[in-house]
Design a protein around this motif. Sequence first.
Motif, mmCIF file in Angstrom:
data_model
loop_
_atom_site.group_PDB
_atom_site.id
_atom_site.type_symbol
_atom_site.label_atom_id
_atom_site.label_comp_id
_atom_site.label_asym_id
_atom_site.label_seq_id
_atom_site.Cartn_x
_atom_site.Cartn_y
_atom_site.Cartn_z
ATOM 1 N N PHE A 239 -25.439 -17.152 -53.562
ATOM 2 C CA PHE A 239 -26.370 -17.729 -52.592
ATOM 3 C C PHE A 239 -27.831 -17.417 -52.919
ATOM 4 C CE2 PHE A 239 -22.394 -17.773 -50.270
ATOM 5 C CZ PHE A 239 -22.425 -19.037 -49.693
ATOM 6 N N ILE A 240 -28.653 -18.411 -52.644
ATOM 7 C CA ILE A 240 -30.104 -18.266 -52.840
ATOM 8 C C ILE A 240 -30.742 -18.481 -51.459
ATOM 9 C CG2 ILE A 240 -32.142 -19.228 -54.013
ATOM 10 C CD1 ILE A 240 -30.001 -20.718 -55.870
ATOM 11 N N TRP A 241 -31.640 -17.602 -51.091
ATOM 12 C CA TRP A 241 -32.364 -17.760 -49.812
ATOM 13 C C TRP A 241 -33.470 -18.780 -50.025
ATOM 14 C CZ3 TRP A 241 -36.830 -14.300 -47.851
ATOM 15 C CH2 TRP A 241 -37.163 -14.654 -46.529
ATOM 16 N N ILE A 242 -33.587 -19.779 -49.152
ATOM 17 C CA ILE A 242 -34.688 -20.724 -49.322
ATOM 18 C C ILE A 242 -35.744 -20.479 -48.259
ATOM 19 C CG2 ILE A 242 -33.748 -22.606 -50.715
ATOM 20 C CD1 ILE A 242 -32.933 -24.041 -48.190
ATOM 21 N N SER A 243 -36.949 -20.344 -48.750
ATOM 22 C CA SER A 243 -38.068 -20.051 -47.876
ATOM 23 C C SER A 243 -39.314 -20.640 -48.521
ATOM 24 C CB SER A 243 -38.172 -18.534 -47.749
ATOM 25 O OG SER A 243 -39.377 -18.185 -47.176
ATOM 26 N N ASP A 244 -40.045 -21.467 -47.761
ATOM 27 C CA ASP A 244 -41.217 -22.132 -48.343
ATOM 28 C C ASP A 244 -42.503 -21.357 -48.102
ATOM 29 O OD1 ASP A 244 -39.521 -24.220 -49.060
ATOM 30 O OD2 ASP A 244 -39.745 -25.182 -47.096
ATOM 31 N N SER A 245 -42.477 -20.456 -47.130
ATOM 32 C CA SER A 245 -43.686 -19.673 -46.848
ATOM 33 C C SER A 245 -43.233 -18.333 -46.276
ATOM 34 C CB SER A 245 -44.574 -20.419 -45.849
ATOM 35 O OG SER A 245 -43.903 -20.503 -44.605
ATOM 36 N N PRO A 246 -44.151 -17.333 -46.233
ATOM 37 C CA PRO A 246 -43.720 -15.991 -45.824
ATOM 38 C C PRO A 246 -43.080 -15.943 -44.434
ATOM 39 C CG PRO A 246 -45.947 -15.937 -46.708
ATOM 40 C CD PRO A 246 -45.563 -17.373 -46.630
ATOM 41 N N ASP A 247 -43.446 -16.889 -43.552
ATOM 42 C CA ASP A 247 -42.924 -16.755 -42.185
ATOM 43 C C ASP A 247 -42.125 -17.984 -41.716
ATOM 44 O OD1 ASP A 247 -44.994 -18.485 -42.032
ATOM 45 O OD2 ASP A 247 -45.920 -17.593 -40.250
ATOM 46 N N ASP A 248 -41.685 -18.837 -42.635
ATOM 47 C CA ASP A 248 -40.992 -20.047 -42.163
ATOM 48 C C ASP A 248 -39.633 -19.720 -41.550
ATOM 49 O OD1 ASP A 248 -39.662 -19.512 -44.469
ATOM 50 O OD2 ASP A 248 -39.710 -21.570 -45.244
ATOM 51 N N TRP A 249 -39.079 -18.568 -41.885
ATOM 52 C CA TRP A 249 -37.792 -18.179 -41.294
ATOM 53 C C TRP A 249 -37.930 -17.836 -39.813
ATOM 54 C CZ3 TRP A 249 -37.440 -12.951 -39.751
ATOM 55 C CH2 TRP A 249 -38.504 -12.164 -40.171
ATOM 56 N N ARG A 250 -39.177 -17.810 -39.327
ATOM 57 C CA ARG A 250 -39.442 -17.565 -37.904
ATOM 58 C C ARG A 250 -39.584 -18.865 -37.123
ATOM 59 N NH1 ARG A 250 -37.669 -13.272 -35.433
ATOM 60 N NH2 ARG A 250 -38.743 -11.354 -35.888
ATOM 61 N N ARG A 251 -39.551 -20.010 -37.847
ATOM 62 C CA ARG A 251 -39.717 -21.312 -37.173
ATOM 63 C C ARG A 251 -38.473 -22.158 -37.383
ATOM 64 N NH1 ARG A 251 -44.720 -20.851 -39.669
ATOM 65 N NH2 ARG A 251 -43.987 -22.159 -41.356
ATOM 66 N N ARG A 252 -37.982 -22.725 -36.274
ATOM 67 C CA ARG A 252 -36.787 -23.576 -36.389
ATOM 68 C C ARG A 252 -37.178 -24.901 -37.033
ATOM 69 N NH1 ARG A 252 -35.182 -26.839 -32.679
ATOM 70 N NH2 ARG A 252 -36.052 -25.652 -30.960
ATOM 71 N N GLN B 282 -35.799 -15.495 -22.533
ATOM 72 C CA GLN B 282 -35.836 -14.057 -22.232
ATOM 73 C C GLN B 282 -36.856 -13.324 -23.100
ATOM 74 O OE1 GLN B 282 -31.701 -13.030 -22.704
ATOM 75 N NE2 GLN B 282 -31.095 -14.113 -20.841
ATOM 76 N N GLY B 283 -37.656 -14.113 -23.859
ATOM 77 C CA GLY B 283 -38.755 -13.526 -24.626
ATOM 78 C C GLY B 283 -38.370 -13.000 -25.997
ATOM 79 N N ARG B 284 -37.169 -13.312 -26.473
ATOM 80 C CA ARG B 284 -36.782 -12.831 -27.807
ATOM 81 C C ARG B 284 -37.159 -13.862 -28.865
ATOM 82 N NH1 ARG B 284 -32.390 -11.102 -24.909
ATOM 83 N NH2 ARG B 284 -30.985 -12.724 -25.696
ATOM 84 N N LYS B 285 -37.427 -13.368 -30.065
ATOM 85 C CA LYS B 285 -37.766 -14.241 -31.191
ATOM 86 C C LYS B 285 -36.530 -14.418 -32.047
ATOM 87 C CE LYS B 285 -42.520 -14.230 -32.611
ATOM 88 N NZ LYS B 285 -43.388 -13.885 -33.722
ATOM 89 N N SER B 286 -36.386 -15.591 -32.619
ATOM 90 C CA SER B 286 -35.203 -15.827 -33.452
ATOM 91 C C SER B 286 -35.578 -15.958 -34.917
ATOM 92 C CB SER B 286 -34.504 -17.106 -32.997
ATOM 93 O OG SER B 286 -33.958 -16.901 -31.716
ATOM 94 N N SER B 287 -34.571 -15.795 -35.756
ATOM 95 C CA SER B 287 -34.724 -15.998 -37.201
ATOM 96 C C SER B 287 -33.845 -17.169 -37.594
ATOM 97 C CB SER B 287 -34.279 -14.757 -37.972
ATOM 98 O OG SER B 287 -34.928 -13.620 -37.468
ATOM 99 N N TYR B 288 -34.360 -18.014 -38.482
ATOM 100 C CA TYR B 288 -33.652 -19.224 -38.913
ATOM 101 C C TYR B 288 -33.488 -19.114 -40.430
ATOM 102 C CZ TYR B 288 -35.446 -20.394 -34.342
ATOM 103 O OH TYR B 288 -35.748 -20.355 -33.000
ATOM 104 N N LEU B 289 -32.334 -18.658 -40.849
ATOM 105 C CA LEU B 289 -32.126 -18.341 -42.262
ATOM 106 C C LEU B 289 -31.381 -19.477 -42.946
ATOM 107 C CD1 LEU B 289 -31.028 -14.646 -41.638
ATOM 108 C CD2 LEU B 289 -33.336 -15.504 -42.107
ATOM 109 N N ARG B 290 -31.899 -19.874 -44.098
ATOM 110 C CA ARG B 290 -31.284 -20.992 -44.829
ATOM 111 C C ARG B 290 -30.983 -20.540 -46.253
ATOM 112 N NH1 ARG B 290 -35.794 -24.887 -44.870
ATOM 113 N NH2 ARG B 290 -34.326 -26.415 -45.619
ATOM 114 N N PHE B 291 -29.753 -20.755 -46.654
ATOM 115 C CA PHE B 291 -29.319 -20.361 -47.996
ATOM 116 C C PHE B 291 -28.717 -21.578 -48.702
ATOM 117 C CE2 PHE B 291 -28.967 -16.820 -45.089
ATOM 118 C CZ PHE B 291 -29.595 -15.781 -45.760
ATOM 119 N N ILE B 292 -28.808 -21.560 -50.019
ATOM 120 C CA ILE B 292 -28.207 -22.638 -50.822
ATOM 121 C C ILE B 292 -27.070 -22.042 -51.641
ATOM 122 C CG2 ILE B 292 -28.641 -24.122 -52.850
ATOM 123 C CD1 ILE B 292 -29.879 -25.293 -50.366
#
Length: 236
Positions: free
Chosen positions: A191-204, A220-230
């Motif tokens: 698996f390869i993690w895909i990320s286009d910018s340092p913080d894109d995993w914080r945006r859906r 409830q005020g929590r932040k999510s992570s949106y992880l994408r792998f190839i």
Amino acid sequence: MRDLEKIRGSRVYGRRQGPALTKARQARLDEWLPKIEITLSAQGPSAAPESHFDLSLKDHWLEIGFGKGEHLAAQAKTHPDIGMIGCEPFLNGVSGLVDLVDQENLANVRIFTDDARLLMDSLPDRSIGRGFILFPDPWPKARHHKRRMVSAGNIVVLSRILKDGAELRIGTDHMEYCRWIMAHMLENPDFIWISDSPDDWRRRPDDWPASRYEIKSLAQGRKSSYLRFIRRPRST
Ligand SMILES: C[S@@+](CC[C@H](N)C(=O)[O-])C[C@H]1O[C@@H](n2cnc3c(N)ncnc32)[C@H](O)[C@@H]1O
């Protein structure tokens, strides 16, 4: 292939049934489930995803633990040429997705109402074009970590069933589980993690509809992570 009987014997952690269904919802479940439920034979033979559908589709995507099915139904509506396979043992969740299938008349949805690992083991190599594990239970106590859906063993199975270049999306609002997911996914060379910018995993991403759990968590005020792998293309 893992021992299906062993998995079948093990618990699916979490609730299987919540409050009793209303008569109308039970009736909808009784009407729809025989038409769209995936059943596996006791021998657990390899069953191609297309064998579960009665229409010709471009590809097949898999969602593990779809909750009440909002994300799965939205993907099915946007992509009528994709067969959406969802796994969820929680009966009230299954009923939620059946309601959406009924309302939207979605012909491209199939449901497995048991432990996703059983279905994953039945799928042939390179048969799934995209996978989703959205907000899996974090099981925060160390002694419960073995219950986590994202585990080294399940990643090996996902690597086997995903096609070359297929995307695997994992969402979580639990920072320690996020670190666990990253560590376990990156430990597997497939698996390869895909990320286009340092913080894109914080945006859906726009093509990642919100799920019920995520909306609750945001409220409830929590932040999510949106992880994408190839899934790295195989050499042969
Ligand atoms: C925290 S909920 C998130 C539900 C949904 N994905 C969402 O984001 O709203 C986790 C879901 O995973 C399901 N789940 C847990 N273990 C599972 C398993 N072995 N196979 C399939 N689903 C499972 C649970 O029943 C529950 O609905």
